[in-house]
Enzyme design. Structure first.
Site, PDB file in Angstrom:
ATOM      1  N   SER A 216       0.855  -1.189   0.000  1.00 45.76           N
ATOM      2  CA  SER A 216       0.000   0.000   0.000  1.00 45.76           C
ATOM      3  C   SER A 216       0.888   1.234   0.000  1.00 45.76           C
ATOM      4  O   SER A 216       1.882   1.283   0.722  1.00 45.76           O
ATOM      5  CB  SER A 216      -0.886  -0.001   1.249  1.00 45.76           C
TER       6      SER A 216
ATOM      7  N   LYS B 266     -13.418  -7.018  -8.651  1.00 45.15           N
ATOM      8  CA  LYS B 266     -14.125  -6.554  -9.848  1.00 45.15           C
ATOM      9  C   LYS B 266     -14.011  -5.033  -9.926  1.00 45.15           C
ATOM     10  O   LYS B 266     -13.822  -4.403  -8.868  1.00 45.15           O
ATOM     11  CB  LYS B 266     -15.586  -7.012  -9.827  1.00 45.15           C
TER      12      LYS B 266
HETATM   13  P1  NAP Z   1     -10.537   2.649  -2.476  1.00 42.43           P
HETATM   14  O1  NAP Z   1     -11.154   2.752  -1.123  1.00 42.43           O
HETATM   15  O2  NAP Z   1     -10.266   3.892  -3.239  1.00 42.43           O
HETATM   16  O3  NAP Z   1      -9.213   1.810  -2.299  1.00 42.43           O
HETATM   17  C1  NAP Z   1      -8.393   1.466  -3.370  1.00 42.43           C
HETATM   18  C2  NAP Z   1      -6.941   1.427  -2.885  1.00 42.43           C
HETATM   19  O4  NAP Z   1      -6.112   1.072  -3.980  1.00 42.43           O
HETATM   20  C3  NAP Z   1      -6.458   2.786  -2.408  1.00 42.43           C
HETATM   21  O5  NAP Z   1      -6.656   2.908  -1.024  1.00 42.43           O
HETATM   22  C4  NAP Z   1      -5.001   2.743  -2.761  1.00 42.43           C
HETATM   23  O6  NAP Z   1      -4.370   2.185  -1.669  1.00 42.43           O
HETATM   24  C5  NAP Z   1      -4.837   1.702  -3.861  1.00 42.43           C
HETATM   25  N1  NAP Z   1      -4.436   2.244  -5.150  1.00 42.43           N
HETATM   26  C6  NAP Z   1      -3.447   1.763  -5.936  1.00 42.43           C
HETATM   27  N2  NAP Z   1      -3.352   2.432  -7.088  1.00 42.43           N
HETATM   28  C7  NAP Z   1      -4.263   3.394  -7.027  1.00 42.43           C
HETATM   29  C8  NAP Z   1      -4.647   4.431  -7.904  1.00 42.43           C
HETATM   30  N3  NAP Z   1      -4.046   4.585  -9.095  1.00 42.43           N
HETATM   31  N4  NAP Z   1      -5.646   5.261  -7.529  1.00 42.43           N
HETATM   32  C9  NAP Z   1      -6.253   5.111  -6.325  1.00 42.43           C
HETATM   33  N5  NAP Z   1      -5.945   4.128  -5.451  1.00 42.43           N
HETATM   34  C10 NAP Z   1      -4.960   3.283  -5.792  1.00 42.43           C
HETATM   35  O7  NAP Z   1     -11.420   1.711  -3.435  1.00 42.43           O
HETATM   36  P2  NAP Z   1     -12.274   0.438  -3.023  1.00 42.43           P
HETATM   37  O8  NAP Z   1     -13.676   0.836  -2.775  1.00 42.43           O
HETATM   38  O9  NAP Z   1     -11.581  -0.346  -1.997  1.00 42.43           O
HETATM   39  O10 NAP Z   1     -12.296  -0.307  -4.441  1.00 42.43           O
HETATM   40  C11 NAP Z   1     -11.179  -1.024  -4.921  1.00 42.43           C
HETATM   41  C12 NAP Z   1     -11.684  -2.095  -5.887  1.00 42.43           C
HETATM   42  O11 NAP Z   1     -12.622  -2.933  -5.190  1.00 42.43           O
HETATM   43  C13 NAP Z   1     -12.428  -1.522  -7.092  1.00 42.43           C
HETATM   44  O12 NAP Z   1     -12.124  -2.289  -8.217  1.00 42.43           O
HETATM   45  C14 NAP Z   1     -13.897  -1.653  -6.660  1.00 42.43           C
HETATM   46  O13 NAP Z   1     -14.786  -1.768  -7.754  1.00 42.43           O
HETATM   47  C15 NAP Z   1     -13.869  -2.940  -5.872  1.00 42.43           C
HETATM   48  N6  NAP Z   1     -14.960  -3.083  -4.899  1.00 42.43           N
HETATM   49  C16 NAP Z   1     -15.310  -2.061  -4.068  1.00 42.43           C
HETATM   50  C17 NAP Z   1     -16.391  -2.226  -3.201  1.00 42.43           C
HETATM   51  C18 NAP Z   1     -16.826  -1.148  -2.222  1.00 42.43           C
HETATM   52  O14 NAP Z   1     -17.893  -1.309  -1.601  1.00 42.43           O
HETATM   53  N7  NAP Z   1     -16.079  -0.086  -2.014  1.00 42.43           N
HETATM   54  C19 NAP Z   1     -17.106  -3.422  -3.186  1.00 42.43           C
HETATM   55  C20 NAP Z   1     -16.673  -4.449  -3.996  1.00 42.43           C
HETATM   56  C21 NAP Z   1     -15.612  -4.261  -4.854  1.00 42.43           C
HETATM   57  P3  NAP Z   1      -2.956   2.672  -1.216  1.00 42.43           P
HETATM   58  O15 NAP Z   1      -3.038   4.144  -1.056  1.00 42.43           O
HETATM   59  O16 NAP Z   1      -2.887   1.909   0.012  1.00 42.43           O
HETATM   60  O17 NAP Z   1      -1.984   2.249  -2.264  1.00 42.43           O
END
Ligand code: NAP
Length: 311
Positions: free
Chosen positions: A36, A90
């Protein structure tokens, strides 16, 4: 069997809400490392990048990629080429070609690639598939509306190119449709609403058609205020099947269908059981159809400008 040593890539919302607890709860896995850029997980070896994680813990067996979709392909390609099994959140990749190439790479490296579709593991999806198998589908209506401000606060990547916009959520509906309808699904027309300060659609109306001619219409909207609606209504053999709460509950002509045991089951518990099984059997599970539906929608759609939208 030794537990599968797994590393997480991206420690954001879904990693913390689902992956960490369900990996920890499954004795077949041990959460060994995290990559991360900004966050750390106590109890794991923490690294600022996947490259550093793979160098620092070469004994890792598997990697779960939980970053936004555009970052999935480079991370998965690297992990596979270093001999790791890979689980993808996904949407699995930013394009169909990337996903197809990863599937080939996994096969040539003799590693497991699991492109997860978490909504397919929702409690009533299997019962819906069974019910539709016995009936002829005439029509379906998808309503997938939620408030992006509530569900994705601060996730700027959603509105950037390759971020999927409303399809980041709506691809869950497409993953259910492609699981429960045993025919190909074609996109016939679409209208994408793109705010002037977004590169991706905030809302869409999509008309699809099943291989046997059932009409499927979808209303997708990230601007919806209030309780989200993640619902699919099917009309089949004169009966109305209502799949609600993102696939968690089904009723037929208003009568709830019980899905014994399933209500207590988490989608992500099922995902990690499946990943374990795939690794054990030396298989992959990569279904590109929901992603293909999104790609086809973009190909066919008319784009219309919408008001700027901040969240
Ligand atoms: P998020 O909260 O924004 O987290 C994504 C993490 O990925 C960030 O904290 C960041 O972590 C890392 N990252 C690496 N490259 C990045 C970039 N270029 N831009 C932004 N972040 C980057 O998103 P999330 O909701 O967890 O979603 C992540 C994936 O899971 C997506 O594909 C989403 O569709 C899927 N998903 C989400 C949910 C939901 O309810 N949120 C449910 C099911 C699936 P670091 O800063 O630690 O590197």
């Amino acid at each position: 069997m030794q537990p599968i040593r797994i590393g997480l890539v991206g420690l954001g919302k879904i990693a913390r809400d689902q992956h960490v607890p369900w990996i920890t709860a499954n004795p077949a896995f041990v959460l060994t490392a995290v990559a991360s850029r900004h966050a750390q997980l106590p109890g794991a070896a923490n690294f600022p990048s996947i490259e550093a994680m793979l160098d620092g813990v070469p004994e890792l067996d598997a990697v779960a990629i939980c970053t936004p979709p555009r970052a999935h392909y480079p991370a998965a390609r690297l992990a596979l080429s270093r001999g790791k099994h890979v689980l993808l959140e996904k949407p699995p990749c930013a394009s169909v070609a990337e996903l197809e190439y990863l599937a080939q790479l996994a096969a040539s490296c003799d590693r497991t690639l699991f492109a997860t579709w978490h909504s397919r593991h929702a409690a009533a999806v299997e019962a819906t598939e069974a019910a539709l198998r016995e009936r002829i589908l005439r029509r379906a209506r998808v309503t997938w509306v939620e408030d992006v401000r509530q569900w994705h606060p601060g996730q700027a990547w959603l509105r950037e190119a390759g971020g999927f916009g409303v399809f980041d959520a709506a691809i869950n509906a497409l993953s259910i449709l492609t699981r429960v309808i045993p025919e190909p699904i074609f996109v016939r027309s679409a209208l994408l609403h793109v705010p002037e300060n977004w590169a991706t659609p905030i809302a869409a109306e999509v008309e699809l058609e099943s291989g046997r001619g059932a009409n499927i219409s979808a209303r997708l909207d990230f601007r919806y205020r209030g309780q989200p609606k993640w619902e699919i209504d099917f009309l089949a053999d004169g009966q109305s099947l209502q799949l609600v709460h993102g696939g968690a509950a089904l009723s037929i002509d208003g009568t709830p269908v019980t899905t014994p045991g399933a209500a207590l089951e988490s989608e992500y518990a099922a995902i990690y059981r499946r990943f374990e099984q795939l690794i054990f059997c030396g298989e992959s599970d990569v279904d590109a159809r929901p992603l293909q539906c999104v790609a086809d929608t973009y190909l066919i759609a008319r784009h219309i400008a919408a008001e700027a939208f901040e969240y």
